[in-house]
Scaffold this motif. Sequence first.
Motif, PDB file in Angstrom:
ATOM      1  N   ALA A 115      35.799  24.234  77.816  1.00  0.00           N
ATOM      2  CA  ALA A 115      36.858  25.172  77.443  1.00  0.00           C
ATOM      3  C   ALA A 115      36.296  26.240  76.524  1.00  0.00           C
ATOM      4  O   ALA A 115      35.424  25.966  75.690  1.00  0.00           O
ATOM      5  CB  ALA A 115      37.993  24.425  76.746  1.00  0.00           C
ATOM      6  N   PRO A 116      36.768  27.492  76.656  1.00  0.00           N
ATOM      7  CA  PRO A 116      36.257  28.578  75.806  1.00  0.00           C
ATOM      8  C   PRO A 116      36.464  28.264  74.327  1.00  0.00           C
ATOM      9  O   PRO A 116      37.526  27.785  73.928  1.00  0.00           O
ATOM     10  CB  PRO A 116      37.100  29.781  76.242  1.00  0.00           C
ATOM     11  N   ILE A 117      35.473  28.519  73.534  1.00  0.00           N
ATOM     12  CA  ILE A 117      35.587  28.294  72.103  1.00  0.00           C
ATOM     13  C   ILE A 117      36.599  29.277  71.508  1.00  0.00           C
ATOM     14  O   ILE A 117      36.721  30.414  71.980  1.00  0.00           O
ATOM     15  CB  ILE A 117      34.208  28.421  71.423  1.00  0.00           C
ATOM     16  N   PHE A 118      37.333  28.842  70.543  1.00  0.00           N
ATOM     17  CA  PHE A 118      38.424  29.582  69.899  1.00  0.00           C
ATOM     18  C   PHE A 118      39.598  29.829  70.847  1.00  0.00           C
ATOM     19  O   PHE A 118      40.556  30.528  70.491  1.00  0.00           O
ATOM     20  CB  PHE A 118      37.960  30.934  69.327  1.00  0.00           C
ATOM     21  N   ASN A 155      37.793  28.638  56.875  1.00  0.00           N
ATOM     22  CA  ASN A 155      38.951  28.198  57.638  1.00  0.00           C
ATOM     23  C   ASN A 155      38.713  26.810  58.217  1.00  0.00           C
ATOM     24  O   ASN A 155      37.758  26.580  58.958  1.00  0.00           O
ATOM     25  CB  ASN A 155      39.226  29.211  58.761  1.00  0.00           C
ATOM     26  N   GLU A 156      39.606  25.872  57.897  1.00  0.00           N
ATOM     27  CA  GLU A 156      39.428  24.486  58.328  1.00  0.00           C
ATOM     28  C   GLU A 156      39.462  24.345  59.842  1.00  0.00           C
ATOM     29  O   GLU A 156      38.683  23.573  60.425  1.00  0.00           O
ATOM     30  CB  GLU A 156      40.501  23.602  57.696  1.00  0.00           C
ATOM     31  N   ASP A 157      40.359  25.059  60.512  1.00  0.00           N
ATOM     32  CA  ASP A 157      40.444  24.968  61.968  1.00  0.00           C
ATOM     33  C   ASP A 157      39.156  25.441  62.627  1.00  0.00           C
ATOM     34  O   ASP A 157      38.692  24.845  63.611  1.00  0.00           O
ATOM     35  CB  ASP A 157      41.627  25.796  62.483  1.00  0.00           C
ATOM     36  N   LEU A 158      38.575  26.498  62.093  1.00  0.00           N
ATOM     37  CA  LEU A 158      37.319  26.996  62.643  1.00  0.00           C
ATOM     38  C   LEU A 158      36.182  26.004  62.391  1.00  0.00           C
ATOM     39  O   LEU A 158      35.321  25.800  63.254  1.00  0.00           O
ATOM     40  CB  LEU A 158      36.985  28.362  62.051  1.00  0.00           C
ATOM     41  N   ARG A 159      36.173  25.394  61.210  1.00  0.00           N
ATOM     42  CA  ARG A 159      35.154  24.375  60.931  1.00  0.00           C
ATOM     43  C   ARG A 159      35.244  23.225  61.925  1.00  0.00           C
ATOM     44  O   ARG A 159      34.223  22.753  62.451  1.00  0.00           O
ATOM     45  CB  ARG A 159      35.307  23.834  59.507  1.00  0.00           C
ATOM     46  N   GLU A 160      36.458  22.772  62.197  1.00  0.00           N
ATOM     47  CA  GLU A 160      36.637  21.669  63.138  1.00  0.00           C
ATOM     48  C   GLU A 160      36.191  22.067  64.544  1.00  0.00           C
ATOM     49  O   GLU A 160      35.599  21.255  65.274  1.00  0.00           O
ATOM     50  CB  GLU A 160      38.101  21.226  63.137  1.00  0.00           C
ATOM     51  N   ILE A 182      33.860  24.261  65.342  1.00  0.00           N
ATOM     52  CA  ILE A 182      32.398  24.307  65.364  1.00  0.00           C
ATOM     53  C   ILE A 182      31.821  22.892  65.363  1.00  0.00           C
ATOM     54  O   ILE A 182      30.885  22.580  66.119  1.00  0.00           O
ATOM     55  CB  ILE A 182      31.869  25.115  64.155  1.00  0.00           C
ATOM     56  N   ASN A 183      32.353  22.014  64.528  1.00  0.00           N
ATOM     57  CA  ASN A 183      31.857  20.631  64.504  1.00  0.00           C
ATOM     58  C   ASN A 183      32.057  19.949  65.845  1.00  0.00           C
ATOM     59  O   ASN A 183      31.198  19.181  66.307  1.00  0.00           O
ATOM     60  CB  ASN A 183      32.564  19.841  63.399  1.00  0.00           C
ATOM     61  N   GLY A 184      33.185  20.223  66.499  1.00  0.00           N
ATOM     62  CA  GLY A 184      33.430  19.653  67.813  1.00  0.00           C
ATOM     63  C   GLY A 184      32.424  20.128  68.842  1.00  0.00           C
ATOM     64  O   GLY A 184      31.948  19.349  69.684  1.00  0.00           O
ATOM     65  N   ARG A 185      32.087  21.425  68.796  1.00  0.00           N
ATOM     66  CA  ARG A 185      31.093  21.966  69.733  1.00  0.00           C
ATOM     67  C   ARG A 185      29.710  21.360  69.479  1.00  0.00           C
ATOM     68  O   ARG A 185      28.965  21.062  70.417  1.00  0.00           O
ATOM     69  CB  ARG A 185      31.040  23.486  69.608  1.00  0.00           C
ATOM     70  N   LEU A 186      29.352  21.193  68.209  1.00  0.00           N
ATOM     71  CA  LEU A 186      28.064  20.588  67.890  1.00  0.00           C
ATOM     72  C   LEU A 186      27.993  19.143  68.389  1.00  0.00           C
ATOM     73  O   LEU A 186      26.990  18.717  68.982  1.00  0.00           O
ATOM     74  CB  LEU A 186      27.833  20.637  66.382  1.00  0.00           C
TER      75      LEU A 186
END
Length: 426
Positions: free
Chosen positions: A74-77, A406-411, A413-417
């Motif tokens: 799925a596209p990021i963001f 931003n917490e949502d953005l951190r999550e 990125i962590n999910g993609r990693l």
Amino acid sequence: MAEAATQMTPTEARLDALSLPQGGWSEAARKDALARVRAMSLPDRRDEYWKYTRPETLVQPGAVPAALFDNDEAPIFGEMNRLNIVFVDGVFDAEASDDLSLEEVSIERLADTRSDIHWARDLYGVLEARGQDPVVRPLAALNTAFATDGVLIHVTGKPSKPINLTYHHRSETSDAVLHHVIRVDAGAEVTVLENGPAAARFNKCMEVDVADGAQFHHVRAQGRDHERRAATHLFARLGEESTFKSFTLTANGVLTRNECVIELTGDDAVAHVAGACVGDGDFHHDDTVFITHDAVGCESRQVFKKVLRNGATGVFQGKILVKKDAQKTDGYQISQSLLLDDDSQFLAKPELEIYADDVACSHGSTSGAIDEDALFYLRSRGVREAQATDLLTLAFLAEAVEEIENEDLREEINGRLAAWLERHRG
């Protein structure tokens, strides 16, 4: 002999393959940039700031073909409420993009603004030109001269959602040159997101002017394509009590060179630049950062973490320059790599150049393998080796990811990693 005498230099050959856009408010800046490219010449391995990275495929006349890959991720963001602006092989896609209207923000295409007067005239190529001293950056000047598209974003307040720039790679031989200009007025605040591979070869420049008391947040995800070659440039100028924070996630790609050049020109300004990189196999990733402190009481942080395996290469070149009147400077720089095998390598060149006497500046760089004691501890508690390695890798990357406010953005990125690590388990 006559044929040899008429043979073009690499710089001349690259310029000969491009067409300089004519007319409009950007014409003078483009001609000035072209003159600077000719005076500097395009980079080669003899240049000090390119000794760790081979620039040949970034400067040759045609792009090296990059195969297209199916990707069911799925596209990021994609789940966020954001204004989405789409470019396909470096060209704006109006049908795929949202309407370019957002409260307290003006957004225009670079290709559409052909009048002689525009607010961006005071910025286009200006910060890039300032960033050429003391280190020349010819690919950025090349971008200013020949950019064919991009966005001009003028932020006057605090818009309700981020602006997301999405890049798609649809042609195996595409060669994209994009230039974005962003002005954040005094007291305003904006978040700009970027994602996607953009093109087989991508040269992008972003100039950001952050006025007094303004805040600029930037999160970029480079990935989802295995054969791209990219050179990106981010130039920023910070006013008094302003904030600039940029984070980049890089996964995959044959060659990526991210340059960031920041000037802190107003007292009590804050600039944070961070990156997390994961590479496997034929992968070369270069972060080159130059931060200049030219005001009192400013803070800067550079936090870069790279995870490398199967012969991948990571490069970090970071400098903090503190001018003589920039007292009470707080400058911090850390670059670290986690090498998951003996074939990968990390090349680091941290630098401090300080002319003020009331400062707190530090830098460090380390490279190592997975902590065997920590790995044994997790395995002794029933965690499988592959999962334990992933957990320790994510913990290693955490300091860089935590730079995202931003917490949502951190999550995200962590999910993609985590997903990347799962796909690339040995």
